[in-house]
Design an enzyme around this catalytic site. Sequence first.
Site, PDB file in Angstrom:
ATOM      1  N   ASP A 247      -5.376  -7.419   6.323  1.00  0.00           N
ATOM      2  CA  ASP A 247      -6.437  -7.808   7.248  1.00  0.00           C
ATOM      3  C   ASP A 247      -6.653  -6.757   8.324  1.00  0.00           C
ATOM      4  O   ASP A 247      -5.805  -5.908   8.571  1.00  0.00           O
ATOM      5  CB  ASP A 247      -6.043  -9.119   7.960  1.00  0.00           C
ATOM      6  CG  ASP A 247      -6.265 -10.318   7.074  1.00  0.00           C
ATOM      7  OD1 ASP A 247      -6.924 -10.177   6.032  1.00  0.00           O
ATOM      8  OD2 ASP A 247      -5.762 -11.397   7.438  1.00  0.00           O
TER       9      ASP A 247
ATOM     10  N   TYR B 235       6.942  -8.750   4.005  1.00  0.00           N
ATOM     11  CA  TYR B 235       6.258  -8.561   5.275  1.00  0.00           C
ATOM     12  C   TYR B 235       7.245  -8.727   6.420  1.00  0.00           C
ATOM     13  O   TYR B 235       8.240  -9.455   6.316  1.00  0.00           O
ATOM     14  CB  TYR B 235       5.128  -9.584   5.454  1.00  0.00           C
ATOM     15  CG  TYR B 235       3.881  -9.241   4.678  1.00  0.00           C
ATOM     16  CD1 TYR B 235       2.901  -8.430   5.232  1.00  0.00           C
ATOM     17  CD2 TYR B 235       3.688  -9.736   3.391  1.00  0.00           C
ATOM     18  CE1 TYR B 235       1.756  -8.111   4.520  1.00  0.00           C
ATOM     19  CE2 TYR B 235       2.532  -9.416   2.678  1.00  0.00           C
ATOM     20  CZ  TYR B 235       1.569  -8.607   3.255  1.00  0.00           C
ATOM     21  OH  TYR B 235       0.440  -8.291   2.548  1.00  0.00           O
TER      22      TYR B 235
END
Lengths: 242, 242
Positions: free
Chosen positions: B51, B109
């Site tokens: 994103d 992540y």
Amino acid sequence: MKYLIRLSYDGTDYCGWQMQKNGPSVQACVMDAIRGVFGSVTEFSGCSRTDSGVHALDFCASFRPAFDLPCEKIPVALNAKLPGNIAVKSARTVPDDFHARYSVKQKEYLYRIRTASVRDPFSENRVWHRPANYDLNALNQGASYLCGTHDFRSYMAAGSKIEDCTRTVFRAEFEQTEEELHFYVSADGFLYNMVRIMVGTLLEIPQRMPPEAILRILEAKDRSQSGMTAPACGLYLNRVVY
Amino acid sequence: MKYLIRLSYDGTDYCGWQMQKNGPSVQACVMDAIRGVFGSVTEFSGCSRTDSGVHALDFCASFRPAFDLPCEKIPVALNAKLPGNIAVKSARTVPDDFHARYSVKQKEYLYRIRTASVRDPFSENRVWHRPANYDLNALNQGASYLCGTHDFRSYMAAGSKIEDCTRTVFRAEFEQTEEELHFYVSADGFLYNMVRIMVGTLLEIPQRMPPEAILRILEAKDRSQSGMTAPACGLYLNRVVY
């Protein structure tokens, strides 16, 4: 009441601490924030000038506001009015005759050199990326010649108008981390560009000069004998002692 | 020859990896650099979309250039053409049927939360500044319910059109550093906003929900049961395994 605040800032987007005509200064942001909280302010002073692009992990400023606030409320109040690349870490009261600049006993700078071959996107504008094999022992031998009380004229920007170039260096030392070389230097005061010229000169060891050259250059009292001025982006004001 | 490059980037100034009409993308920068070095390129693919504002410590992309170069020359050549907030760390050759996205076995992540009360000017746009007292044990108990193979629909952005929401989470764990809380999560794949919703939900423990609520929310298969989507700036693609 007079207050001392300790700040940190990323200097990338500033023309330095000092207010200048050529760009936004950290000082102007801090004064605006203080005026925003306290309405007006007098006796404002910072602990030193820093050059354009130089950072601070510990910068000090003192001021007398129009009214008093508990010290623990000051960082929160000022940070709400400061941009995200400047932060007030703490505040305390100081005696009336305290001066953020003239009361300094010792300042320490940190200079960060990235030695890994690939640059780090997260340290852009925050290190000098200069990949090479460094000899930590030789660098520290060279740095040791800078310790003590000397005339540091050779390590001052050409054209500076300061007469008395004698300063006392308490510590001048390299430390190696996984991907960086850190140069720490503390002194009772610094000449213009002194740390950056020290770094630019020291890093010529051992390929272009032996460690002893640092002493020879010091004794020459001649800027043309020392090396390049290392870029501003690697320099951090690291600690201020009163 | 087909190559796999590993990159890191500061995503602050990008609309994400994927090329978009609304802003500069990391992908466009990397493709421009590859074309600048190799003239043309085919079979270009990245390991995932990220994103706007999300960072990468380890992002992978594969491509087939018009001619071959030794792997060790590729990072230097590409980095010379990339902006300072993107860096190619390494390059290796891969089999013809390798695909940077579809060959991924596991991704990890990292989400960084700054817990110290004062913000850090050097981590602006790089952490979620959320000062509070956290209960590491309770957080890790909550996170443990996410491990294993589950339908993660409750932790997917509303409006996503993915049918199969089953993923296997291998690790979901918080670590505490001096001033930050780090959340690591690795899985065979991630749904849209999955990590950010996990973080936004987990951080409600223990004040607003007990650790067990994480399991209850998972079983509800309903996005309205989970918490807020944590901001993009704290998220880093940390590791990609093929």
